[in-house]
Write a protein that holds these residues in place. Structure first.
Motif, PDB file in Angstrom:
ATOM      1  N   PHE A 295      -2.952 -83.452  18.581  1.00 12.91           N
ATOM      2  CA  PHE A 295      -4.161 -83.167  17.812  1.00 12.91           C
ATOM      3  C   PHE A 295      -5.034 -82.178  18.574  1.00 12.91           C
ATOM      4  CE2 PHE A 295      -2.763 -86.897  15.589  1.00 12.91           C
ATOM      5  CZ  PHE A 295      -3.220 -86.702  14.287  1.00 12.91           C
ATOM      6  N   ASP A 296      -5.388 -81.087  17.894  1.00 17.99           N
ATOM      7  CA  ASP A 296      -6.220 -80.057  18.506  1.00 17.99           C
ATOM      8  C   ASP A 296      -7.682 -80.481  18.549  1.00 17.99           C
ATOM      9  OD1 ASP A 296      -5.922 -77.332  19.610  1.00 17.99           O
ATOM     10  OD2 ASP A 296      -7.371 -76.794  18.059  1.00 17.99           O
ATOM     11  N   GLN A 297      -8.017 -81.493  17.745  1.00 16.68           N
ATOM     12  CA  GLN A 297      -9.360 -82.075  17.723  1.00 16.68           C
ATOM     13  C   GLN A 297      -9.228 -83.580  17.922  1.00 16.68           C
ATOM     14  OE1 GLN A 297      -9.565 -80.192  13.796  1.00 16.68           O
ATOM     15  NE2 GLN A 297     -11.682 -79.638  14.274  1.00 16.68           N
ATOM     16  N   ASN A 298     -10.159 -84.156  18.641  1.00 10.95           N
ATOM     17  CA  ASN A 298     -10.138 -85.598  18.878  1.00 10.95           C
ATOM     18  C   ASN A 298     -10.318 -86.337  17.546  1.00 10.95           C
ATOM     19  OD1 ASN A 298     -11.214 -88.300  19.333  1.00 10.95           O
ATOM     20  ND2 ASN A 298     -11.428 -87.709  21.484  1.00 10.95           N
ATOM     21  N   PRO A 299      -9.313 -87.098  17.080  1.00  9.00           N
ATOM     22  CA  PRO A 299      -9.425 -87.764  15.779  1.00  9.00           C
ATOM     23  C   PRO A 299     -10.632 -88.696  15.660  1.00  9.00           C
ATOM     24  CG  PRO A 299      -7.147 -87.745  16.480  1.00  9.00           C
ATOM     25  CD  PRO A 299      -7.958 -87.260  17.651  1.00  9.00           C
ATOM     26  N   ARG A 300     -10.958 -89.401  16.732  1.00  9.16           N
ATOM     27  CA  ARG A 300     -12.109 -90.312  16.676  1.00  9.16           C
ATOM     28  C   ARG A 300     -13.396 -89.531  16.410  1.00  9.16           C
ATOM     29  NH1 ARG A 300     -12.731 -95.444  18.271  1.00  9.16           N
ATOM     30  NH2 ARG A 300     -10.681 -95.390  19.284  1.00  9.16           N
TER      31      ARG A 300
ATOM     32  N   PHE B 171     -13.605 -86.498  15.159  1.00  6.45           N
ATOM     33  CA  PHE B 171     -13.489 -85.820  13.872  1.00  6.45           C
ATOM     34  C   PHE B 171     -13.883 -86.760  12.734  1.00  6.45           C
ATOM     35  CE2 PHE B 171     -11.347 -84.347  10.075  1.00  6.45           C
ATOM     36  CZ  PHE B 171     -11.521 -82.966  10.117  1.00  6.45           C
ATOM     37  N   ILE B 172     -13.351 -87.974  12.751  1.00  5.44           N
ATOM     38  CA  ILE B 172     -13.668 -88.949  11.704  1.00  5.44           C
ATOM     39  C   ILE B 172     -15.159 -89.243  11.677  1.00  5.44           C
ATOM     40  CG2 ILE B 172     -13.352 -91.365  11.002  1.00  5.44           C
ATOM     41  CD1 ILE B 172     -10.470 -91.144  12.122  1.00  5.44           C
ATOM     42  N   GLN B 173     -15.741 -89.472  12.846  1.00  5.59           N
ATOM     43  CA  GLN B 173     -17.160 -89.820  12.922  1.00  5.59           C
ATOM     44  C   GLN B 173     -18.073 -88.691  12.461  1.00  5.59           C
ATOM     45  OE1 GLN B 173     -17.229 -90.943  17.082  1.00  5.59           O
ATOM     46  NE2 GLN B 173     -17.009 -93.123  16.608  1.00  5.59           N
ATOM     47  N   ASN B 174     -17.592 -87.453  12.567  1.00  6.45           N
ATOM     48  CA  ASN B 174     -18.430 -86.306  12.226  1.00  6.45           C
ATOM     49  C   ASN B 174     -18.343 -85.891  10.761  1.00  6.45           C
ATOM     50  OD1 ASN B 174     -19.401 -86.048  14.844  1.00  6.45           O
ATOM     51  ND2 ASN B 174     -17.794 -84.616  15.460  1.00  6.45           N
ATOM     52  N   GLN B 175     -17.442 -86.509   9.997  1.00  2.00           N
ATOM     53  CA  GLN B 175     -17.292 -86.122   8.593  1.00  2.00           C
ATOM     54  C   GLN B 175     -18.357 -86.775   7.722  1.00  2.00           C
ATOM     55  OE1 GLN B 175     -15.050 -83.583   8.067  1.00  2.00           O
ATOM     56  NE2 GLN B 175     -15.027 -83.921  10.286  1.00  2.00           N
ATOM     57  N   LYS B 176     -18.781 -86.053   6.698  1.00  2.00           N
ATOM     58  CA  LYS B 176     -19.798 -86.538   5.776  1.00  2.00           C
ATOM     59  C   LYS B 176     -19.155 -86.873   4.430  1.00  2.00           C
ATOM     60  CE  LYS B 176     -22.870 -85.475   8.899  1.00  2.00           C
ATOM     61  NZ  LYS B 176     -23.494 -86.542   9.725  1.00  2.00           N
ATOM     62  N   GLY B 177     -19.800 -87.763   3.698  1.00  2.00           N
ATOM     63  CA  GLY B 177     -19.341 -88.064   2.354  1.00  2.00           C
ATOM     64  C   GLY B 177     -18.450 -89.296   2.297  1.00  2.00           C
ATOM     65  N   TYR B 178     -17.900 -89.525   1.106  1.00  2.00           N
ATOM     66  CA  TYR B 178     -17.119 -90.727   0.801  1.00  2.00           C
ATOM     67  C   TYR B 178     -15.649 -90.348   0.708  1.00  2.00           C
ATOM     68  CZ  TYR B 178     -15.836 -95.027  -1.718  1.00  2.00           C
ATOM     69  OH  TYR B 178     -15.265 -96.217  -2.098  1.00  2.00           O
ATOM     70  N   PHE B 179     -14.803 -90.892   1.582  1.00  2.00           N
ATOM     71  CA  PHE B 179     -13.385 -90.553   1.573  1.00  2.00           C
ATOM     72  C   PHE B 179     -12.595 -91.680   2.228  1.00  2.00           C
ATOM     73  CE2 PHE B 179     -15.371 -88.792   5.339  1.00  2.00           C
ATOM     74  CZ  PHE B 179     -14.530 -89.171   6.367  1.00  2.00           C
ATOM     75  N   HIS B 180     -11.283 -91.683   1.969  1.00  4.80           N
ATOM     76  CA  HIS B 180     -10.410 -92.738   2.480  1.00  4.80           C
ATOM     77  C   HIS B 180      -9.277 -92.219   3.369  1.00  4.80           C
ATOM     78  CE1 HIS B 180     -12.062 -94.214  -1.397  1.00  4.80           C
ATOM     79  NE2 HIS B 180     -12.201 -95.343  -0.733  1.00  4.80           N
TER      80      HIS B 180
END
Length: 287
Positions: free
Chosen positions: A94-99, A101-110
């Motif tokens: 992963f070129d970006q840390n998944p943890r 990346f997930i924490q930085n996303q906005k909105g409603y998604f699964h």
């Protein structure tokens, strides 16, 4: 938030310790299912002393992407509604840390898709380069990439009602996809011997009753990689590769589909509909 990484591997001895150690930097557990390696991959997994890396199972049943469900079903009781599964293939970093990346996303998604680019050495120099056979020592040789990115699910939010059966590549009803994709460096081709072993391993999957991959059923391994070599681009150190490479497929869901899925998932209607359909089918089958 806990993250469990799912890793199904076969004959990746040169890279497996590198990729698992990298994943252990962001995952709470990296759970490994070895699909019958014969090159020492499983032994290298068991050598690792990081308690986050779990040598879960070795089983040589015919390969399919649905084997990831075996890990999911064995460990799902340990996760809560806000935790995540991440698909960690043995030849991906992963070129970006998944943890983060997930924490930085906005909105409603699964779930979150990856933006995966293949990196490799100059395949036109297949017979002239010298490899140590240890990825961490050879990584400087991988100075080319393919000028398109493939996207597929790479992070899946855990839900109590989420189901995954071995016959399915992905869990059933994964829900809404995140509007952003996470960058992944894919290293599928790492030496002459590894390329030959990869070709032979995958070419035999169909005859064993496993998942069909059309591109492994055509021609000779040298022909296949000679064609691939024509499309490679040399890395310019100033390049922002992930920004300049376009997707080969579209992972985004349309507005109407997103709207409907959002309403159904937020309201719980989807689960009720599924129960009603199953009940109706069962009723008519019995009667």
């Amino acid at each position: 938030m806990k993250i469990y990484a799912i890793c199904v591997v076969k004959n990746e001895a040169d890279i497996i310790q590198y990729s698992l150690n990298h994943a252990a930097g962001w995952a709470d557990k990296v759970i490994v299912f070895d699909n019958g390696s014969t090159d020492g991959t499983w032994e290298k997994v068991k050598e690792l002393k990081d308690p986050k890396i779990i040598p879960f199972l070795q089983d040589n049943r015919p390969y399919s992407d649905g084997l990831r469900s075996v890990i999911f079903n064995a460990f799902k009781a340990e996760l809560a509604e806000d935790d995540w599964w991440v698909i960690q293939d043995s030849d991906e970093i992963f070129d970006q840390n998944p943890r983060e990346f997930i924490q930085n996303q906005k909105g409603y998604f699964h779930h979150i898709n990856g933006k995966k680019i293949d990196f490799c050495f100059d395949l036109s120099q297949l017979d002239t380069l010298t490899f140590s056979g240890v990825f961490s020592k050879d990584i400087h040789l991988f100075d080319h990439y393919t000028p398109e990115a493939w996207s597929e699910p790479r992070a899946i939010k855990h839900r109590r009602k989420l189901e995954w059966v071995e016959e399915k590549i992905w869990p059933t009803h994964m829900g809404l996809v995140c509007s952003n994709a996470i960058n992944i460096r894919h290293y599928p081709l790492r030496s002459v011997e590894q390329i030959k072993r990869r070709w032979n391993t995958r070419k035999g999957v169909r005859s064993e009753g496993g998942q069909l991959f059309d591109h492994w059923e055509k021609g000779d391994w040298r022909d296949y990689y000679a064609r691939k070599a024509k499309n490679l681009v040399k890395i310019d150190q100033s390049d922002q590769i992930f920004d300049k490479v376009d997707f080969a497929n579209d992972y985004r869901q349309g507005f109407l589909r997103t709207l409907v899925k959002g309403i159904l998932h937020r309201s719980g209607i989807l689960h009720c509909l599924l129960i009603s359909v199953v009940t109706a089918i069962t009723f008519y089958a019995v009667n």
